[in-house]
Every structure is written in structure tokens, then in C-alpha cells.
Scaffold this motif. Structure first.
Motif, PDB file in Angstrom:
ATOM      1  N   CYS A  84     -12.069  -2.500  32.168  1.00  0.00           N
ATOM      2  CA  CYS A  84     -10.764  -1.993  31.734  1.00  0.00           C
ATOM      3  C   CYS A  84     -10.748  -1.674  30.244  1.00  0.00           C
ATOM      4  N   MET A 124      -3.561  -4.561  26.884  1.00  0.00           N
ATOM      5  CA  MET A 124      -4.704  -5.480  26.838  1.00  0.00           C
ATOM      6  C   MET A 124      -4.807  -6.202  25.503  1.00  0.00           C
ATOM      7  N   ASP A 183      -3.738   2.059  31.571  1.00  0.00           N
ATOM      8  CA  ASP A 183      -2.358   1.934  31.097  1.00  0.00           C
ATOM      9  C   ASP A 183      -1.799   0.521  31.182  1.00  0.00           C
ATOM     10  N   MET A 184      -2.663  -0.471  31.014  1.00  0.00           N
ATOM     11  CA  MET A 184      -2.219  -1.857  30.961  1.00  0.00           C
ATOM     12  C   MET A 184      -2.356  -2.342  29.519  1.00  0.00           C
ATOM     13  N   THR A 190     -10.366  -8.424  26.524  1.00  0.00           N
ATOM     14  CA  THR A 190      -9.086  -7.947  25.996  1.00  0.00           C
ATOM     15  C   THR A 190      -9.359  -7.341  24.629  1.00  0.00           C
ATOM     16  N   VAL A 202      -3.522  -0.443  24.521  1.00  0.00           N
ATOM     17  CA  VAL A 202      -3.477  -0.081  25.930  1.00  0.00           C
ATOM     18  C   VAL A 202      -4.847   0.394  26.401  1.00  0.00           C
ATOM     19  N   CYS A 203      -5.282  -0.114  27.553  1.00  0.00           N
ATOM     20  CA  CYS A 203      -6.579   0.270  28.118  1.00  0.00           C
ATOM     21  C   CYS A 203      -6.459   1.585  28.892  1.00  0.00           C
TER      22      CYS A 203
END
Length: 116
Positions: A68, A110, A107-108, A45, A103-104
Motif C-alpha cells: 500500500c 497511512m 486512497d487510505m 505506514t 495518503v497511499c
């Protein structure tokens, strides 16, 4: 009696303050080229080492990422930084207080950058 009371106070202080420890305290930011520099881990993360100060430009120094977290995006600022080759640097303008998503590439969200 006074000595026992003093020992009790010292023991109580250790148990209360010892639970937070120095290692959990956020690191102070450094100023680099007029911006506050904050290191961000990209392992699993995005984890900033400290909160940013509101009203001061921000320089996020990312460690190497993969999967990611191989890239970070800030769409509202037109930023896309590839982190696979040893990390990267993202310069942001001065932000107001709040929480800003990290954002990774998929598009999540993190991680979160806190600005105080």
C-alpha cells in the motif's frame, strides 16, 4: 541529610527525564534548496521523522515503499509519487499549522504530517 536530599533529587531527575530519552525526540529539519527537508519512512505506514514548521516550503524525502505504501498522493497539490524504486521526493508549498494526511495509492490515510 543534605547529601541524601541531593541524591534523591538526582534520582528523581533521572526517572522523570530518563523515560523520554533522546531517541524519542523529534529530529530537527534541515533546509535543502529553500525548503525544510523531512525524512519519511514508508515501511508499513508513512512515518515522518519530525513535524514541519508552518510557513516554510516542505521537502518530504520518502524511503522505499511497497504494498500500500508503494506510492504517496497529495491530490490537492496534484502529486503522485511512486516509491517502489528506492523512495522519492515530494515538494510541498508552505503550509499553515495543522495535520495533513499522507495518503497511499489506495486512497487510505497511512500517516500524518504535523505542521506546527
Amino acid at each position: 541529610m543534605r547529601r541524601r536530599f541531593a541524591v534523591l533529587l538526582v534520582a528523581l531527575g533521572i526517572s522523570v527525564f530518563g523515560s523520554t530519552g533522546c531517541a524519542s525526540a523529534p529530529q530537527a529539519t534541515q533546509v535543502v534548496a529553500g525548503a525544510q527537508a523531512i525524512r519519511v519512512s514508508a515501511q508499513g505506514t508513512f512515518t515522518p521523522a519530525a513535524a514541519a514548521k508552518a510557513g516554510v516550503p516542505i521537502r518530504l524525502e520518502f524511503g522505499p515503499g511497497g504494498g500500500c505504501t508503494a506510492a504517496v498522493k497529495f491530490a490537492e497539490y496534484g502529486v503522485f509519487e511512486d516509491l517502489t524504486d528506492g523512495g522519492g521526493v515530494v515538494n510541498l508549498p508552505a503550509l499553515g499549522p495543522g495535520e495533513y494526511p499522507l495518503v497511499c495509492q489506495a486512497d487510505m490515510v497511512m500517516g500524518v504530517l504535523r505542521v506546527e
